[in-house]
Scaffold this active site. Structure first.
Site, PDB file in Angstrom:
ATOM      1  N   LYS A 120      -2.995   0.728  -1.894  1.00  0.00           N
ATOM      2  CA  LYS A 120      -2.399   0.350  -0.611  1.00  0.00           C
ATOM      3  C   LYS A 120      -3.438   0.242   0.503  1.00  0.00           C
ATOM      4  O   LYS A 120      -3.459  -0.737   1.261  1.00  0.00           O
ATOM      5  CB  LYS A 120      -1.331   1.371  -0.196  1.00  0.00           C
ATOM      6  CG  LYS A 120      -0.130   1.460  -1.089  1.00  0.00           C
ATOM      7  CD  LYS A 120       0.932   2.375  -0.509  1.00  0.00           C
ATOM      8  CE  LYS A 120       0.513   3.823  -0.392  1.00  0.00           C
ATOM      9  NZ  LYS A 120       0.256   4.464  -1.697  1.00  0.00           N
ATOM     10  N   ASN A 143       0.656   4.317   7.135  1.00  0.00           N
ATOM     11  CA  ASN A 143       0.178   5.411   6.289  1.00  0.00           C
ATOM     12  C   ASN A 143      -1.341   5.450   6.226  1.00  0.00           C
ATOM     13  O   ASN A 143      -1.914   6.311   5.580  1.00  0.00           O
ATOM     14  CB  ASN A 143       0.759   5.244   4.877  1.00  0.00           C
ATOM     15  CG  ASN A 143       0.684   6.507   4.057  1.00  0.00           C
ATOM     16  OD1 ASN A 143       1.072   7.578   4.503  1.00  0.00           O
ATOM     17  ND2 ASN A 143       0.175   6.386   2.841  1.00  0.00           N
ATOM     18  N   HIS A 192       4.599  11.677  -6.618  1.00  0.00           N
ATOM     19  CA  HIS A 192       5.548  12.445  -5.811  1.00  0.00           C
ATOM     20  C   HIS A 192       6.787  12.844  -6.609  1.00  0.00           C
ATOM     21  O   HIS A 192       7.890  12.893  -6.065  1.00  0.00           O
ATOM     22  CB  HIS A 192       5.954  11.655  -4.563  1.00  0.00           C
ATOM     23  CG  HIS A 192       4.811  11.197  -3.723  1.00  0.00           C
ATOM     24  ND1 HIS A 192       3.946  12.070  -3.112  1.00  0.00           N
ATOM     25  CD2 HIS A 192       4.367   9.953  -3.422  1.00  0.00           C
ATOM     26  CE1 HIS A 192       3.026  11.372  -2.451  1.00  0.00           C
ATOM     27  NE2 HIS A 192       3.249  10.094  -2.635  1.00  0.00           N
TER      28      HIS A 192
END
Length: 457
Positions: A120, A143, A192
Site C-alpha cells: 500500500k 494510513n 489482523h
C-alpha cells in the site's frame, strides 16, 4: 429532522494520531465535541485538556451508556467496532464514523484510494510522485504519513487537484461516502486475524474501498481483489501475459540485459532493468500505480519516467548494503505472511540463497504458506521473538532453522552461516510490538547490525 453541524454532539473515541487530528479538525470547524480514550493513564492527558479546553475528556473503559448521549461517535482505527460499548451505541441509533468519512464529506477534489495487505505505502507514494511529476497538486495521507483530516488544513481542500489515500481495513470499516475516482485492493493475505473473525471478514472490510468508485484497479492474480459489486469501469494488472487492455509482463532483454517488460495493449512501457527497485512484487506495484494515474489523465508512458527514479521506501525490501559478497535487505514492514512471501519471491534465485530473519507477534496468522517459498528459495530461517517457536515448528522440515529470543542472536547465527552469493533478508511476517516500538525501530535496529558488518565490526 436534520441537525445543523453546530448542534451535533460528537464523541471522539481514541486519542492516537488520527483521533488527535480529528479533534484538531473539529476545533477548526467550530464543532461541539468531547474526547475519550480507553487508557486510564494517558500520558498526554494534561496537554490534551489544554489544547481542547471546551471538550470533556473521559479516560478508562469505554462506556456504552455515555456514548448514547451523543449523536455521533468518531471512532479511531485502533478501536474495534466490535467493542461492546460501540455496539451498544449502534444499537441505540448513534451514528458511528471515522476520520476518513468526515474527510470524504468535506472535499470536492477526486480521490485515489489504495488498500491491500501489502504494498500500500509503495503504491500510494508512487501514485503521488507520478501525479506531481505530471504537474498536478497531489496530497498524500491516510494510513501513511499525514492523517486525512490534517490534509484539509490551510485551504488544501480547495487547492488540491487530487488526494491519494492509503487506507487500512480498519479505516474502511467506518467509511461510506468516499466514492473514489479510482480504487484498488492490491492483494489479500491473512492479516489482523486477531481483530477479524477470519479471512472472509477481513476481505469484506477491504471491499468497502470500491463503494461508489468510478474505476476499480484489480489484481488479476488474486481473485479476492475483484469487486463484489458492479463497478462502472475496471482495469487490471498481472505478473503474467495480460489480456485485453490490462497491464502485464513479457520476458525480454534491454541492451543485452535479461528481465521483464511491463506491457500494455502490445506496447512495451518499461524494462525491469530500468527500475531501481527489485522484485516482481515491485513490478506489480508499478503496474497498479500506472493504472491508477491513468484514470486522472496521466499517460503510462509519461508516468514510467517516475518509475525510473523511484528508489523504494525504507523498510520495504530496502537494500542496505553488501559485505563479502553477501547482500543485506531490510523488509521490516513485512508484518504478515503475504508480505514475506512477496519479499522472498522478489529476491529468489536458483539455487536457494536467502537467509531469512523472521518472528515477532504473529497476530494469529497461519505460517504454513511460507513452507513452499522457503523450500524453494531459503537456505535457513533464524526465528526470533514471541512467535519464534511456532515459526520454527512450521518451517523446520523445509529449511535449516533455529529459534532465538532476540534479533541480535538471530542475526549472529545467520552471520555464522551466510557465504558469498547469499542474501540476508529481514522480513519478519509478524508485527514488531513484542520487542520494538514499531516496524521502523525494528528495521533501524537491523540496519545498525548490518552497519557493524559493513564497517568491519
Amino acid at each position: 429532522m436534520t441537525l445543523a453541524q453546530k448542534d451535533i454532539k460528537r464523541m471522539i473515541v481514541g486519542l492516537g494520531v488520527s483521533g488527535s487530528a480529528t479533534a484538531r479538525f473539529c476545533q477548526r470547524m467550530g464543532w461541539n465535541f468531547d474526547l475519550c480514550d480507553s487508557r486510564e493513564g494517558l500520558a498526554n492527558a494534561d496537554a490534551i485538556r489544554q489544547q481542547f479546553p471546551d471538550a470533556r475528556l473521559t479516560l478508562g473503559p469505554l462506556d456504552g451508556e455515555l456514548f448514547c448521549n451523543y449523536h455521533q461517535l468518531i471512532v479511531s482505527p485502533g478501536v474495534a467496532l466490535a467493542e461492546p460499548a460501540i455496539q451498544h451505541a449502534l444499537g441505540n441509533q448513534v451514528e458511528v464514523v471515522g476520520d476518513v468519512e468526515l474527510f470524504a464529506r468535506g472535499i470536492l477534489a477526486p480521490v485515489v484510494a489504495i488498500t491491500g495487505s501489502n504494498g500500500k505505502s509503495t503504491v500510494t507514494t508512487l501514485v503521488r510522485d507520478m501525479l506531481v511529476d505530471a504537474g498536478l497538486r497531489a496530497e498524500m495521507g491516510g494510513n501513511i504519513g499525514v492523517p486525512v483530516l490534517d490534509l484539509l488544513e490551510d485551504g488544501a481542500a480547495d487547492e488540491a487537484d487530487v488526494f491519494v489515500l492509503e487506507l487500512s481495513s480498519f479505516q474502511l470499516e467506518t467509511t461510506t461516502s468516499l466514492k473514489p475516482r479510482a480504487a484498488t485492493i492490491l492483494n489479500i493475505s491473512e492479516d489482523h486475524m486477531d481483530r477479524y473473525k477470519g479471512l472472509a471478514d477481513y476481505c469484506l472490510a477491504k471491499q468497502r474501498v470500491y463503494r461508489g468508485a468510478h474505476v476499480a484497479v484489480v489484481n488479476r492474480d488474486d481473485d479476492l481483489t475483484l469487486p463484489e459489486d458492479e463497478i462502472s469501469a475496471e482495469t487490471g494488472f498481472t505478473l503474467g501475459e495480460p489480456q485485453s487492455d490490462d497491464f502485464g509482463l513479457q520476458a525480454g532483454e534491454l541492451n543485452g540485459v535479461a528481465g521483464e517488460w511491463i506491457v500494455r495493449a502490445g506496447l512495451k512501457l518499461i524494462h525491469s532493468s530500468e527500475m531501481k527497485v527489485r522484485g516482481r512484487h515491485n513490478l506489480a506495484n508499478a503496474m497498479a500505480a500506472l493504472a491508477l494515474v491513468e484514470t486522472l489523465g496521466v499517460s503510462p508512458a509519461k508516468a514510467c519516467q517516475t518509475l525510473k527514479s523511484f528508489g523504494g521506501l525504507e523498510h520495504r525490501c530496502q537494500w542496505v548494503g553488501d559485505a563479502e559478497g553477501i547482500g543485506y535487505f531490510n523488509d521490516s514492514k513485512g508484518t504478515n505472511v503475504g508480505a514475506t512471501l512477496a519479499a522472498i519471491d522478489g529476491l529468489a534465485q536458483t539455487p536457494a540463497n536467502i537467509w531469512l530473519l523472521a518472528g515477532g507477534e504473529g497476530k494469529g496468522q497461519d505460517f504454513s504458506p511460507l513452507q513452499d517459498a522457503c523450500s524453494a528459495a531459503v537456505k535457513g530461517v533464524a526465528c526470533f521473538g514471541k512467535d519464534a517457536p511456532r515459526l520454527q515448528q512450521t518451517l523446520a522440515d523445509v529449511a535449516k532453522t533455529a529459534s532465538f529470543e532476540t534479533m541480535d542472536q538471530a542475526f549472529a547465527w545467520v552471520q555464522q552461516h551466510a557465504e558469498s552469493g547469499d542474501i540476508v533478508l529481514l522480513s519478519p511476517a509478524c508485527a514488531s510490538l513484542d520487542q520494538f516500538r514499531n516496524y521502523h525501530v525494528r528495521g533501524e535496529h537491523f540496519c545498525s547490525l548490518v552497519g557493524e558488518v559493513l564497517n568491519g565490526g
